[in-house]
Design a protein around this motif. Structure first.
Motif, PDB file in Angstrom:
ATOM      1  N   ASP A  23       0.802  -1.227   0.000  1.00  6.09           N
ATOM      2  CA  ASP A  23       0.000   0.000   0.000  1.00  6.09           C
ATOM      3  C   ASP A  23       0.834   1.275   0.000  1.00  6.09           C
ATOM      4  OD1 ASP A  23      -2.540  -1.114  -0.132  1.00  6.09           O
ATOM      5  OD2 ASP A  23      -2.651  -1.382   2.030  1.00  6.09           O
ATOM      6  N   PHE A  24       1.961   1.264   0.670  1.00 10.45           N
ATOM      7  CA  PHE A  24       2.763   2.480   0.774  1.00 10.45           C
ATOM      8  C   PHE A  24       4.094   2.368   0.027  1.00 10.45           C
ATOM      9  CE2 PHE A  24       0.123   2.203   4.631  1.00 10.45           C
ATOM     10  CZ  PHE A  24      -0.687   3.300   4.375  1.00 10.45           C
ATOM     11  N   ARG A  25       4.242   1.324  -0.768  1.00 12.40           N
ATOM     12  CA  ARG A  25       5.505   1.123  -1.488  1.00 12.40           C
ATOM     13  C   ARG A  25       5.705   2.159  -2.585  1.00 12.40           C
ATOM     14  NH1 ARG A  25       7.881  -4.440  -4.191  1.00 12.40           N
ATOM     15  NH2 ARG A  25       9.937  -3.582  -4.592  1.00 12.40           N
ATOM     16  N   TYR A  26       4.627   2.522  -3.253  1.00 11.32           N
ATOM     17  CA  TYR A  26       4.716   3.425  -4.403  1.00 11.32           C
ATOM     18  C   TYR A  26       4.065   4.771  -4.093  1.00 11.32           C
ATOM     19  CZ  TYR A  26       5.653  -1.072  -6.501  1.00 11.32           C
ATOM     20  OH  TYR A  26       6.174  -2.300  -6.775  1.00 11.32           O
ATOM     21  N   ALA A  27       4.404   5.757  -4.899  1.00 14.44           N
ATOM     22  CA  ALA A  27       3.807   7.084  -4.756  1.00 14.44           C
ATOM     23  C   ALA A  27       2.287   6.971  -4.873  1.00 14.44           C
ATOM     24  CB  ALA A  27       4.353   8.016  -5.839  1.00 14.44           C
ATOM     25  N   GLY A  28       1.593   7.875  -4.200  1.00 14.91           N
ATOM     26  CA  GLY A  28       0.135   7.862  -4.242  1.00 14.91           C
ATOM     27  C   GLY A  28      -0.435   8.400  -5.532  1.00 14.91           C
ATOM     28  N   ASP A  68       9.049   7.800  -4.740  1.00 12.25           N
ATOM     29  CA  ASP A  68       8.281   8.619  -3.811  1.00 12.25           C
ATOM     30  C   ASP A  68       7.444   7.775  -2.855  1.00 12.25           C
ATOM     31  OD1 ASP A  68       9.185  11.115  -4.786  1.00 12.25           O
ATOM     32  OD2 ASP A  68       7.858  10.912  -6.506  1.00 12.25           O
ATOM     33  N   GLY A  69       7.770   6.510  -2.758  1.00 12.01           N
ATOM     34  CA  GLY A  69       7.065   5.624  -1.841  1.00 12.01           C
ATOM     35  C   GLY A  69       7.620   5.733  -0.430  1.00 12.01           C
ATOM     36  N   VAL A  71       2.188  11.042   3.297  1.00 11.77           N
ATOM     37  CA  VAL A  71       2.161  11.759   2.013  1.00 11.77           C
ATOM     38  C   VAL A  71       1.559  10.852   0.934  1.00 11.77           C
ATOM     39  CG1 VAL A  71       3.588  12.789   0.195  1.00 11.77           C
ATOM     40  CG2 VAL A  71       4.109  13.255   2.609  1.00 11.77           C
ATOM     41  N   VAL A  72       1.978   9.596   0.890  1.00  6.27           N
ATOM     42  CA  VAL A  72       1.447   8.638  -0.086  1.00  6.27           C
ATOM     43  C   VAL A  72      -0.061   8.500   0.099  1.00  6.27           C
ATOM     44  CG1 VAL A  72       1.410   6.186  -0.731  1.00  6.27           C
ATOM     45  CG2 VAL A  72       3.599   7.353  -0.383  1.00  6.27           C
ATOM     46  N   LEU A  96      -3.002   3.859   9.517  1.00  5.59           N
ATOM     47  CA  LEU A  96      -3.013   4.874   8.469  1.00  5.59           C
ATOM     48  C   LEU A  96      -3.887   4.432   7.305  1.00  5.59           C
ATOM     49  CD1 LEU A  96      -2.022   7.555   7.319  1.00  5.59           C
ATOM     50  CD2 LEU A  96       0.025   6.356   6.509  1.00  5.59           C
ATOM     51  N   LYS A  97      -3.731   3.202   6.912  1.00  2.81           N
ATOM     52  CA  LYS A  97      -4.519   2.670   5.797  1.00  2.81           C
ATOM     53  C   LYS A  97      -6.024   2.765   6.091  1.00  2.81           C
ATOM     54  CE  LYS A  97      -5.062  -1.665   3.280  1.00  2.81           C
ATOM     55  NZ  LYS A  97      -4.597  -3.050   3.202  1.00  2.81           N
TER      56      LYS A  97
END
Length: 187
Positions: A76-81, A93-94, A113-114, A175-176
């Motif tokens: 879920d937070f590996r890659y940029a949002g 940006d992850g 941020v993501v 957070l998720k």
């Protein structure tokens, strides 16, 4: 259980490489560590990542890696949002970083941020829908509907400034779970 090779590339992305355990490694010829060392050397030789042989890397048990990934809310937070200008979402940006044991860990500041960027993507789509509804209200000369839609759009625009992603949010899972009620529920 087989091991995977983990490292951070030159762009700062946490990487997981899966060695081909197929027929290339014979237990009687080399140890697993020797095989992983040779696999790492081949990766460097091919030059995919442009890193030197002595670049920090780890050999991590697959089961340990899987457990840690679950703690990190999988990817879920590996890659940029949001995608970049070229439409790419990558790990630059992850929020994944490499822990001291080679497993991933979440940088909660980056994860916020993501997550907010993911919220913005959904919020932006909702604003587009409201624009269409607003146009219909203007065409119909429905001033009450126009005022309601204007207020709804302002509420959507304010989400990044008003939605709290810090209070009682100290894990990736918490957070998720945080999501604005003004937006449609996630699937």
């Amino acid at each position: 259980m087989p091991k995977k090779i983990t490292f951070v590339d030159l762009k700062g992305r946490y990487r997981i490489a899966t060695p081909s355990y197929g027929g290339t490694r014979r237990a009687d010829e080399q140890t697993e560590t020797e095989y992983l060392d040779k696999t790492w050397a081949r990766m460097i030789e091919v030059g995919i990542y442009g890193i030197p042989l002595d670049h920090p890397h780890h050999y991590v048990e697959e089961s340990v890696l899987r457990a840690k990934l679950a703690e990190c809310s999988d990817s879920d937070f590996r890659y940029a949002g949001k995608p970049d200008a070229d439409g790419v979402r990558d790990g630059v940006d992850g929020a994944w970083e490499m822990d001291t044991d080679g497993t991933p860990k979440i940088n909660m500041v980056k994860a916020r941020v993501v997550h907010m960027d993911k919220i913005r993507v959904v919020r932006d789509a909702e604003l587009v829908k409201k624009d269409l509804t607003s146009l219909r209200a203007v065409e119909d000369a429905d001033t009450d509907a126009q005022a309601t839609i204007k207020a709804e759009k302002q509420t959507l625009r304010d989400i990044p400034a008003t939605f709290d992603l810090t209070t009682d949010v100290d894990t990736p899972e918490k957070l998720k779970a945080k999501w604005p009620t003004e937006l449609p529920a996630r699937e």
